[in-house]
Scaffold this motif. Structure first.
Motif, PDB file in Angstrom:
ATOM      1  N   MET A   1       2.044 -33.914 -28.286  1.00  0.00           N
ATOM      2  CA  MET A   1       1.223 -35.217 -27.169  1.00  0.00           C
ATOM      3  C   MET A   1       0.763 -35.968 -29.151  1.00  0.00           C
ATOM      4  SD  MET A   1      -1.516 -33.582 -25.104  1.00  0.00           S
ATOM      5  CE  MET A   1      -1.676 -32.306 -25.986  1.00  0.00           C
ATOM      6  N   ASP A  28      -1.115 -38.110 -25.781  1.00  0.00           N
ATOM      7  CA  ASP A  28      -2.181 -37.468 -25.189  1.00  0.00           C
ATOM      8  C   ASP A  28      -1.532 -37.220 -23.007  1.00  0.00           C
ATOM      9  OD1 ASP A  28      -2.837 -36.295 -26.621  1.00  0.00           O
ATOM     10  OD2 ASP A  28      -5.248 -36.402 -26.573  1.00  0.00           O
ATOM     11  N   PRO A  56      -3.845 -33.130 -21.285  1.00  0.00           N
ATOM     12  CA  PRO A  56      -3.763 -33.182 -22.105  1.00  0.00           C
ATOM     13  C   PRO A  56      -5.486 -32.580 -22.948  1.00  0.00           C
ATOM     14  CG  PRO A  56      -3.079 -35.241 -20.481  1.00  0.00           C
ATOM     15  CD  PRO A  56      -3.105 -33.696 -20.310  1.00  0.00           C
TER      16      PRO A  56
END
Length: 496
Positions: A304, A309, A328
């Protein structure tokens, strides 16, 4: 409440946008007539968006109208009847979708076969699953030996070309897809997947993973795998464009993501590891959904940090479908969590083991009488935190007892995977004359990195109890994995 959830989710994901009234009528009429299996989902997509590109693979692209035409012709031409089983030994391609949907259209049961199996295993599966025919890519011809009634790529194309147009009629019983278990410890078993009874299963997943109608979705996970197959089902329901490549090559994937303007990627965790080995990423992804095995320590955060994300981790199994989904936000706060159960799913921890109930539990293994189930155990150990997030502690049958202490190999594996020098690692239990069992660690270092066995042991000793320290540390060039990325423990060397 369920109807409100479904309507709200479908609206958020673009499934209720206005369209030509005649197409909307045909769309829902197709679902009403054919149901929510593969044949019905393709027909609703072709009714609503006939000229949208359905599949892009290494060789060609086909629209939804063309995919329906070719799969229907194939269904009419196959020497198969309803209720029989047809094996599919194919890599990801439009031809595999045509064959899979064609078999389902007949009311026959497609059996999805792992492309990494040996000739002996293929022969055993053909016999155990009582296959009437086997549809296969030509590259596997030499592995098929005496497997009867084989249908190769050229024959598929010839059958389609020689058969008149026609959409067929719904079978009395929809075809049941049979997914083989991973077979990492023995011969794979066939698990019968249920046919969805409505929109609820789809909405349970896309409520948590933001996939939208008309997205361009690359399915890198093998279509014969539960997760790749689920990705295809979701994509058909969303009338998405499905991007496929026969083989996974990380550099080629990045090129394809950009060239095809892909917005979502369906993959297995080892594929993300391979992507992270490249110096650059791709900025256009809105969702990366992975499943099939645990995320190694630190991978979620590293991924990420590079891609944004956009990572969603679905924990499930062939028998349970999905159990939980980590968003996320979950992975930022707790990188090792498997997330929370989606709508309509319930988790119980029974004697330390994870049990799940939802609307898509498997109907039983082939060779056993089919039946409805209200709950299944995943075979994994786990626990919930105070926020209701699930953590998978490892396989119940992987836990070892060393000197009277319970030891979880996955806990040590995750600790070592977070070390920057280590590219991948597997930790397993092996017999020990004095302690009953002990841990052995198999380590693959990143190029140019150095790390000694004693340093690895000291790292574990500093963070875990003494009985969790691996006695053996074996350095390898790579871990043996099956075609879905799972480590084959039985193939790890034991010469110590």
């Amino acid at each position: 409440m369920d109807a409100l959830f479904i309507a709200a989710t479908m609206a958020r994901r673009g499934l209720l946008t206005p369209a030509r009234p005649d197409r909307v009528v045909r769309q829902f009429a197709s679902l009403g007539r054919w149901g929510f299996g593969l044949a019905g989902e393709l027909r609703q997509a072709a009714a609503r968006s006939p000229q949208r590109v359905a599949v892009v693979d290494d060789e060609r692209q086909v629209t939804y109208a063309e995919l329906l035409d070719r799969s229907a012709r194939l269904a009419a031409a196959l020497p198969v009847t309803a209720g029989q089983r047809v094996g599919l030994l194919c890599r990801n391609s439009a031809r595999m979708l045509e064959a899979l949907i064609g078999v389902s259209t007949l009311g026959a049961d497609p059996v999805l076969i792992n492309t990494g199996l040996s000739a002996h295993q293929l022969a055993e599966i053909a016999k155990a699953q009582d296959l009437t025919a086997l549809i296969h890519d030509d590259e596997f011809t030499d592995r098929l030996g005496d497997v009867p009634n084989r249908i190769g790529e050229k024959q598929i194309d010839e059958l389609i070309a020689a058969t008149p147009r026609g959409l067929g009629t719904p079978p009395e019983r929809p075809g049941r897809t049979i997914v083989l278990t991973s077979g990492t410890t023995g011969m794979p078993k066939g698990a019968r997947r249920p046919t969805p009874g409505g929109f609820s299963p789809l909405c349970s997943v896309i409520d948590r993973i933001p996939l939208h109608a008309g997205d361009r979705i690359m399915i890198a996970a093998p279509l014969f795998h539960t997760w790749g197959y689920a990705g295809m089902q979701i994509a058909l329901a969303l009338r998405a464009t499905i991007v496929l490549r026969r083989r996974f090559d990380p550099a080629e994937v990045l090129t394809t993501l950009a060239a095809q303007q892909v917005t979502a990627l369906v993959a297995v965790p080892v594929m993300l590891q391979n992507l992270m080995d490249l110096p650059t990423g791709h900025a256009g992804l809105k969702a990366v959904a992975v499943s099939g095995s645990a995320l190694p320590g630190g991978l979620a955060t590293r991924f990420m940090d590079r891609y944004g994300d956009v990572l969603y981790n679905l924990y499930g199994s062939t028998e349970a479908s999905w159990v939980s989904i980590a968003t996320p936000a979950d992975l930022r706060e707790a990188p090792t969590t498997a997330g929370r159960p989606p709508h309509g799913t319930r988790i119980r921890i029974v004697d330390g083991q994870i049990h799940v109930s939802n609307g898509m539990l498997f109907e039983g293994y082939t060779g056993q009488e089919a039946g409805s189930r209200t709950e299944v155990g995943t075979g994994d150990l786990g626990h919930l935190d105070d926020k209701g997030r699930l953590y998978v502690d490892g396989r119940a049958d992987d836990m070892i007892v060393s000197g009277g202490e319970n030891v979880f190999p996955a806990e040590v594996e995750d600790l070592l995977a977070a070390l920057p020098q280590i590219r991948e690692v597997a930790v397993i239990g092996v017999p020990d004359d004095d302690w009953g069992q002990r841990l052995a660690a198999y380590v693959v270092l990143r190029p140019g990195e150095t790390l000694g066995a004693d340093e690895i042991r000291e790292h574990v000793r500093a963070h875990r109890a003494r009985f969790s320290v691996p006695r053996e540390v074996v350095f390898l060039d790579g871990l043996p994995r099956n075609a879905t990325g799972k480590v084959l423990n039985r193939e790890l060397p034991r010469n110590f």
